[in-house]
Design a protein around this motif. Sequence first.
Motif, PDB file in Angstrom:
ATOM      1  N   PHE A   1       0.844  -1.199   0.000  1.00  0.00           N
ATOM      2  CA  PHE A   1       0.000   0.000   0.000  1.00  0.00           C
ATOM      3  C   PHE A   1       0.877   1.247   0.000  1.00  0.00           C
ATOM      4  CE2 PHE A   1      -3.072   2.889   2.391  1.00  0.00           C
ATOM      5  CZ  PHE A   1      -3.919   3.052   1.305  1.00  0.00           C
ATOM      6  N   ILE A   2       0.462   2.263  -0.752  1.00  0.00           N
ATOM      7  CA  ILE A   2       1.225   3.513  -0.849  1.00  0.00           C
ATOM      8  C   ILE A   2       0.512   4.592  -0.046  1.00  0.00           C
ATOM      9  CG2 ILE A   2       1.957   5.317  -2.474  1.00  0.00           C
ATOM     10  CD1 ILE A   2       2.332   2.976  -4.523  1.00  0.00           C
TER      11      ILE A   2
ATOM     12  N   LEU B   1     -21.955   0.129  -3.934  1.00  0.00           N
ATOM     13  CA  LEU B   1     -21.012   1.167  -3.515  1.00  0.00           C
ATOM     14  C   LEU B   1     -20.252   1.618  -4.748  1.00  0.00           C
ATOM     15  CD1 LEU B   1     -19.415   2.769  -1.325  1.00  0.00           C
ATOM     16  CD2 LEU B   1     -17.872   0.809  -1.178  1.00  0.00           C
ATOM     17  N   LEU B   2     -20.247   2.935  -4.995  1.00  0.00           N
ATOM     18  CA  LEU B   2     -19.477   3.459  -6.118  1.00  0.00           C
ATOM     19  C   LEU B   2     -18.398   4.400  -5.584  1.00  0.00           C
ATOM     20  CD1 LEU B   2     -20.736   4.733  -9.530  1.00  0.00           C
ATOM     21  CD2 LEU B   2     -19.116   6.103  -8.230  1.00  0.00           C
ATOM     22  N   LEU B   3     -17.138   4.077  -5.868  1.00  0.00           N
ATOM     23  CA  LEU B   3     -16.025   4.924  -5.442  1.00  0.00           C
ATOM     24  C   LEU B   3     -15.289   5.440  -6.668  1.00  0.00           C
ATOM     25  CD1 LEU B   3     -14.382   2.567  -2.784  1.00  0.00           C
ATOM     26  CD2 LEU B   3     -15.988   4.421  -2.323  1.00  0.00           C
ATOM     27  N   ARG B   4     -14.913   6.708  -6.604  1.00  0.00           N
ATOM     28  CA  ARG B   4     -14.035   7.236  -7.643  1.00  0.00           C
ATOM     29  C   ARG B   4     -12.787   7.783  -6.962  1.00  0.00           C
ATOM     30  NH1 ARG B   4     -13.577   7.834 -13.043  1.00  0.00           N
ATOM     31  NH2 ARG B   4     -12.436   9.677 -13.693  1.00  0.00           N
ATOM     32  N   TYR B   5     -11.617   7.445  -7.512  1.00  0.00           N
ATOM     33  CA  TYR B   5     -10.366   7.791  -6.828  1.00  0.00           C
ATOM     34  C   TYR B   5      -9.258   7.965  -7.860  1.00  0.00           C
ATOM     35  CZ  TYR B   5      -9.586   2.878  -7.829  1.00  0.00           C
ATOM     36  OH  TYR B   5      -9.448   1.688  -8.501  1.00  0.00           O
ATOM     37  N   PRO B   6      -8.243   8.780  -7.533  1.00  0.00           N
ATOM     38  CA  PRO B   6      -7.128   8.934  -8.461  1.00  0.00           C
ATOM     39  C   PRO B   6      -6.136   7.790  -8.284  1.00  0.00           C
ATOM     40  CG  PRO B   6      -6.806  10.354  -6.562  1.00  0.00           C
ATOM     41  CD  PRO B   6      -8.097   9.609  -6.332  1.00  0.00           C
ATOM     42  N   HIS B   7      -5.510   7.379  -9.364  1.00  0.00           N
ATOM     43  CA  HIS B   7      -4.450   6.363  -9.269  1.00  0.00           C
ATOM     44  C   HIS B   7      -3.220   6.973  -9.923  1.00  0.00           C
ATOM     45  CE1 HIS B   7      -2.850   2.195 -10.639  1.00  0.00           C
ATOM     46  NE2 HIS B   7      -2.283   2.593  -9.519  1.00  0.00           N
ATOM     47  N   THR B   8      -2.370   7.556  -9.093  1.00  0.00           N
ATOM     48  CA  THR B   8      -1.326   8.456  -9.572  1.00  0.00           C
ATOM     49  C   THR B   8       0.041   7.797  -9.747  1.00  0.00           C
ATOM     50  OG1 THR B   8      -2.526  10.209  -8.433  1.00  0.00           O
ATOM     51  CG2 THR B   8      -0.303  10.741  -9.095  1.00  0.00           C
TER      52      THR B   8
ATOM     53  N   ASP C   1      -2.528   6.335  -2.150  1.00  0.00           N
ATOM     54  CA  ASP C   1      -2.757   6.172  -3.588  1.00  0.00           C
ATOM     55  C   ASP C   1      -3.157   4.718  -3.858  1.00  0.00           C
ATOM     56  OD1 ASP C   1      -2.677   7.478  -6.185  1.00  0.00           O
ATOM     57  OD2 ASP C   1      -1.079   6.071  -6.671  1.00  0.00           O
ATOM     58  N   PHE C   2      -4.438   4.505  -4.026  1.00  0.00           N
ATOM     59  CA  PHE C   2      -4.955   3.143  -4.252  1.00  0.00           C
ATOM     60  C   PHE C   2      -4.791   2.737  -5.711  1.00  0.00           C
ATOM     61  CE2 PHE C   2      -7.226   3.942  -0.318  1.00  0.00           C
ATOM     62  CZ  PHE C   2      -7.356   2.681   0.230  1.00  0.00           C
ATOM     63  N   SER C   3      -4.458   1.470  -5.930  1.00  0.00           N
ATOM     64  CA  SER C   3      -4.545   0.880  -7.270  1.00  0.00           C
ATOM     65  C   SER C   3      -5.867   0.111  -7.296  1.00  0.00           C
ATOM     66  CB  SER C   3      -3.377  -0.076  -7.504  1.00  0.00           C
ATOM     67  OG  SER C   3      -3.486  -1.172  -6.615  1.00  0.00           O
ATOM     68  N   PRO C   4      -6.388  -0.209  -8.484  1.00  0.00           N
ATOM     69  CA  PRO C   4      -7.630  -0.990  -8.545  1.00  0.00           C
ATOM     70  C   PRO C   4      -7.493  -2.332  -7.825  1.00  0.00           C
ATOM     71  CG  PRO C   4      -7.135  -0.065 -10.697  1.00  0.00           C
ATOM     72  CD  PRO C   4      -5.949   0.231  -9.820  1.00  0.00           C
TER      73      PRO C   4
ATOM     74  N   VAL D   1      -4.691   7.055 -14.269  1.00  0.00           N
ATOM     75  CA  VAL D   1      -5.772   8.039 -14.338  1.00  0.00           C
ATOM     76  C   VAL D   1      -6.821   7.635 -13.307  1.00  0.00           C
ATOM     77  CG1 VAL D   1      -5.473   8.726 -16.735  1.00  0.00           C
ATOM     78  CG2 VAL D   1      -6.871   6.754 -16.187  1.00  0.00           C
ATOM     79  N   SER D   2      -7.771   8.544 -13.079  1.00  0.00           N
ATOM     80  CA  SER D   2      -8.777   8.243 -12.070  1.00  0.00           C
ATOM     81  C   SER D   2      -9.588   7.018 -12.465  1.00  0.00           C
ATOM     82  CB  SER D   2      -9.704   9.429 -11.897  1.00  0.00           C
ATOM     83  OG  SER D   2      -8.979  10.492 -11.350  1.00  0.00           O
ATOM     84  N   LYS D   3      -9.991   6.273 -11.448  1.00  0.00           N
ATOM     85  CA  LYS D   3     -10.732   5.032 -11.673  1.00  0.00           C
ATOM     86  C   LYS D   3     -12.059   5.085 -10.915  1.00  0.00           C
ATOM     87  CE  LYS D   3      -7.214   2.930 -13.731  1.00  0.00           C
ATOM     88  NZ  LYS D   3      -6.005   3.317 -13.127  1.00  0.00           N
TER      89      LYS D   3
END
Length: 282
Positions: free
Chosen positions: A37-38, A180-187, A212-215, A272-274
């Motif tokens: 995890f980052i 549940l719908l989440l939108r987040y950046p993956h940088t 910074d979450f990955s899918p 990009v955002s996911k």
Amino acid sequence: MNFEMEEVSCPLCEKSRGEPLYPEGSFQMVRCPSCQFIFLNPRPTIESLHHFYQKYLPEEEPSIESWEKMMKPIFHRAANLLEQDRRNGRLLDVGTGFGFFLVEMKKRGWEAAGVEISQKAMDYARDVLELTIFAGPLEKVDLPDNHFDAVTAFYVIEHLSHPMAFLKECHRILKPGGLLLLRYPHTTPIKNFLHFFGIKNRLYDLPAHLSDFSPKMIQQCLERIGFGKCQHSIGGYTLPTDLGKRTSSILFGGLAEALIYLSGGKLLFPGVSKTVLAFKGN
Ligand SMILES: [Zn+2]
């Protein structure tokens, strides 16, 4: 702004304080050697973040309008995504800001309420848009079990000190079969790319973003809590008013969409955002 900082263990597995990854200014992103995890470490305390978020969203009318324009395509796509599964129901949007997503969902026939921690955004949503807003954070609102058909959170999870507690709470308040719908950046993939070419940047947006979450990571967390099927997508780019940002947003966002289309929906363009849609099992 001065932050009161604290050193923490990995917010997901608590096994490590992390190894240095990329610094941005005086802040340091680290990677947990145990679960990968980052996260930001040290990071601002919850109290100093709460203070920070009172000033985080724009306050002047023209900025509020351009913020609405920026988020509009995201909200539109998300609404369509939810409606692939159900046409209406009871929805909660966490970190709703000024409440524009709630307006969209109410127009579509949903019963929609929001949670927000910024007093100014809350006042706007209540007084100007006449929406139902609970004062956050979510864990303090005390909502009933199995209550909502859908819970949404746009660009929220990367700001949270305790992302697992947040996901657990979302799971608790959702009805069985709820979404549940989440939108987040993956940088991180873009950071890696720019780092390779020696291009300095502050794309992690520290210290606002704590992780910074990955899918893959987000799916692991959702499964651990008991969510069933997960569906990942890119789902539209934002439209920042700043021209440079807008170009890179459309370029990365548009390229990502083309790639996902060409690969038959299987390829998630990194960096990009996911969006992830997760179902609470029956
Ligand atoms: Zn860890």
